[in-house]
Design a protein around this motif. Structure first.
Motif, PDB file in Angstrom:
ATOM      1  N   THR A 151     -32.899   6.122 -15.531  1.00 26.34           N
ATOM      2  CA  THR A 151     -32.080   7.400 -14.459  1.00 26.34           C
ATOM      3  C   THR A 151     -33.301   7.696 -13.588  1.00 26.34           C
ATOM      4  N   TYR A 152     -34.450   7.512 -13.553  1.00 26.18           N
ATOM      5  CA  TYR A 152     -35.463   8.224 -12.585  1.00 26.18           C
ATOM      6  C   TYR A 152     -35.153   7.455 -11.161  1.00 26.18           C
ATOM      7  N   ASN A 153     -34.895   6.222 -11.159  1.00 19.82           N
ATOM      8  CA  ASN A 153     -34.769   5.371 -10.068  1.00 19.82           C
ATOM      9  C   ASN A 153     -33.292   5.300  -9.665  1.00 19.82           C
ATOM     10  N   HIS A 154     -32.414   5.661 -10.294  1.00 16.77           N
ATOM     11  CA  HIS A 154     -30.839   5.685 -10.232  1.00 16.77           C
ATOM     12  C   HIS A 154     -30.273   6.908 -10.424  1.00 16.77           C
ATOM     13  N   GLY A 155     -29.154   6.941  -9.830  1.00 14.17           N
ATOM     14  CA  GLY A 155     -28.495   8.280  -9.907  1.00 14.17           C
ATOM     15  C   GLY A 155     -28.572   9.012  -8.815  1.00 14.17           C
ATOM     16  N   ILE A 156     -29.121   8.542  -7.684  1.00 16.99           N
ATOM     17  CA  ILE A 156     -29.612   9.348  -6.551  1.00 16.99           C
ATOM     18  C   ILE A 156     -28.396   9.023  -5.474  1.00 16.99           C
ATOM     19  N   GLY A 157     -27.637   8.067  -5.709  1.00 16.29           N
ATOM     20  CA  GLY A 157     -26.437   7.954  -4.592  1.00 16.29           C
ATOM     21  C   GLY A 157     -25.687   8.854  -4.349  1.00 16.29           C
ATOM     22  N   LEU A 158     -25.029   9.732  -5.294  1.00 21.96           N
ATOM     23  CA  LEU A 158     -24.018  10.741  -5.267  1.00 21.96           C
ATOM     24  C   LEU A 158     -24.884  12.012  -4.697  1.00 21.96           C
ATOM     25  N   LYS A 159     -26.263  12.154  -4.999  1.00 22.36           N
ATOM     26  CA  LYS A 159     -26.866  13.364  -4.300  1.00 22.36           C
ATOM     27  C   LYS A 159     -27.042  12.756  -2.943  1.00 22.36           C
ATOM     28  N   SER A 160     -27.248  11.836  -2.670  1.00 24.65           N
ATOM     29  CA  SER A 160     -27.603  11.391  -1.227  1.00 24.65           C
ATOM     30  C   SER A 160     -25.958  11.744  -0.394  1.00 24.65           C
ATOM     31  N   VAL A 161     -25.069  11.382  -1.100  1.00 22.88           N
ATOM     32  CA  VAL A 161     -23.592  11.554  -0.436  1.00 22.88           C
ATOM     33  C   VAL A 161     -23.580  13.077  -0.279  1.00 22.88           C
ATOM     34  N   ASN A 162     -23.683  13.894  -1.489  1.00 27.58           N
ATOM     35  CA  ASN A 162     -23.332  15.314  -1.361  1.00 27.58           C
ATOM     36  C   ASN A 162     -24.267  15.894  -0.454  1.00 27.58           C
ATOM     37  N   ARG A 163     -25.538  15.417  -0.026  1.00 25.54           N
ATOM     38  CA  ARG A 163     -26.463  15.848   0.854  1.00 25.54           C
ATOM     39  C   ARG A 163     -25.925  15.707   2.168  1.00 25.54           C
ATOM     40  N   ILE A 164     -25.475  14.690   2.734  1.00 26.38           N
ATOM     41  CA  ILE A 164     -25.121  14.187   3.905  1.00 26.38           C
ATOM     42  C   ILE A 164     -23.670  15.016   4.351  1.00 26.38           C
ATOM     43  N   VAL A 165     -22.865  14.981   3.324  1.00 30.05           N
ATOM     44  CA  VAL A 165     -21.546  15.717   3.510  1.00 30.05           C
ATOM     45  C   VAL A 165     -21.867  17.260   3.783  1.00 30.05           C
ATOM     46  N   SER A 166     -22.543  17.713   2.898  1.00 26.51           N
ATOM     47  CA  SER A 166     -23.111  19.148   3.257  1.00 26.51           C
ATOM     48  C   SER A 166     -23.748  19.413   4.552  1.00 26.51           C
ATOM     49  N   ASN A 167     -24.563  18.628   5.062  1.00 27.93           N
ATOM     50  CA  ASN A 167     -25.222  18.639   6.408  1.00 27.93           C
ATOM     51  C   ASN A 167     -24.320  18.914   7.527  1.00 27.93           C
ATOM     52  N   TYR A 168     -22.915  18.038   7.327  1.00 29.70           N
ATOM     53  CA  TYR A 168     -21.865  18.241   8.019  1.00 29.70           C
ATOM     54  C   TYR A 168     -20.795  19.284   7.833  1.00 29.70           C
ATOM     55  N   GLY A 169     -21.153  19.902   7.031  1.00 27.55           N
ATOM     56  CA  GLY A 169     -20.073  20.991   6.591  1.00 27.55           C
ATOM     57  C   GLY A 169     -18.806  20.672   5.813  1.00 27.55           C
ATOM     58  N   GLY A 170     -18.927  19.324   5.313  1.00 27.95           N
ATOM     59  CA  GLY A 170     -17.672  19.009   4.744  1.00 27.95           C
ATOM     60  C   GLY A 170     -17.631  18.978   3.398  1.00 27.95           C
ATOM     61  N   THR A 171     -16.694  18.433   2.593  1.00 28.69           N
ATOM     62  CA  THR A 171     -16.373  18.561   1.193  1.00 28.69           C
ATOM     63  C   THR A 171     -16.257  17.437   0.520  1.00 28.69           C
ATOM     64  N   VAL A 172     -16.654  17.471  -0.584  1.00 22.81           N
ATOM     65  CA  VAL A 172     -16.677  16.388  -1.598  1.00 22.81           C
ATOM     66  C   VAL A 172     -15.989  16.795  -2.751  1.00 22.81           C
ATOM     67  N   ASP A 173     -14.651  15.922  -3.219  1.00 30.03           N
ATOM     68  CA  ASP A 173     -13.896  16.009  -4.361  1.00 30.03           C
ATOM     69  C   ASP A 173     -13.906  15.086  -5.296  1.00 30.03           C
ATOM     70  N   ILE A 174     -14.251  15.080  -6.430  1.00 28.43           N
ATOM     71  CA  ILE A 174     -14.372  13.937  -7.462  1.00 28.43           C
ATOM     72  C   ILE A 174     -13.183  14.309  -8.542  1.00 28.43           C
ATOM     73  N   ASN A 175     -12.355  13.388  -8.816  1.00 25.66           N
ATOM     74  CA  ASN A 175     -11.184  13.649  -9.953  1.00 25.66           C
ATOM     75  C   ASN A 175     -11.423  12.187 -10.814  1.00 25.66           C
ATOM     76  N   THR A 176     -11.455  12.594 -12.237  1.00 22.40           N
ATOM     77  CA  THR A 176     -11.570  11.433 -13.131  1.00 22.40           C
ATOM     78  C   THR A 176     -10.260  11.431 -14.018  1.00 22.40           C
ATOM     79  N   ASP A 177      -9.094  11.886 -13.686  1.00 18.46           N
ATOM     80  CA  ASP A 177      -8.000  11.867 -14.588  1.00 18.46           C
ATOM     81  C   ASP A 177      -7.413  10.454 -14.691  1.00 18.46           C
TER      82      ASP A 177
END
Length: 204
Positions: free
Chosen positions: A167-193
């Motif tokens: 878990t230390y070296n993995h799981g950072i993918g979504l963090k990077s995605v959220n950081r980038i989208v936030s930098n551009y003022g965008g939104t991230v929506d996740i649905n698991t239905d």
């Protein structure tokens, strides 16, 4: 950024070379397939002839598929992922019309991480499966939507956690995605239905 772009171009060229090799192989085998098809038609074995045609069409579509949006980086990412995951059926809806304000390295991170996550989920839970990707880039908007079925998922509150042991070296993918989208003022929506994982990114 220049180095990243050059690397993606190199990957794209390699994909094109591999594609051309497959085309040459198909062309080489074409004569024999036509001979067999002609024999089946002469024998009025139409069911077998139709089966051969269907099989050949599927072979052509599978071995010669190449994404060509006109954007070298996006093409290289998709072609590389498709080639590396032949058991996954990529259903693509791509509309790349204008250059957008997102930097090339950020596009690589967004697409690369999210497609890798979806492929890893599918390969973990299924032998083969559909992966739907919608990507629309215009002068005014960037929209990315990726959907894949899943059997297992790990969450903590609103966060999606990695299922990998490291878990230390993995799981950072979504963090990077959220950081980038936030930098551009965008939104991230996740649905698991309904056991369908869908992530949708919109940046204006």
């Amino acid at each position: 950024m220049i180095l990243a772009t050059n690397e993606m171009r190199l990957l794209n060229y390699k994909e094109i070379e591999a594609n051309q090799y497959e085309v040459r192989k198909i062309r080489h085998d074409l004569k024999n397939k036509i001979i067999v098809l002609k024999y089946l038609l002469n024998e009025k074995n139409y069911d077998k002839a139709d089966e051969l045609i269907q099989s050949y069409c599927e072979e052509i579509m599978t071995k010669t598929r190449i994404v060509d949006t006109g954007n070298t980086i996006i093409d290289a990412i998709f072609n590389t992922k498709i080639t590396a995951n032949k058991n996954i059926n990529f259903i693509l809806n791509l509309k790349i019309k204008e250059n957008f304000k997102i930097q090339a390295n950020d596009i690589i991170t967004l697409l690369g991480n999210l497609i890798d996550n979806a492929c890893e989920s599918i390969n973990r839970d299924y032998d083969s499966c559909d992966l739907k990707v919608k990507l629309i880039i215009t002068e005014e908007m960037f929209l990315l939507k990726i959907s894949n079925p899943y059997k297992t998922i790990k969450t903590e509150g609103d966060r999606i956690l990695t299922l990998k042991k490291d878990t230390y070296n993995h799981g950072i993918g979504l963090k990077s995605v959220n950081r980038i989208v936030s930098n551009y003022g965008g939104t991230v929506d996740i649905n698991t239905d309904n056991y369908i994982f869908t992530i949708k990114i919109i940046i204006y």
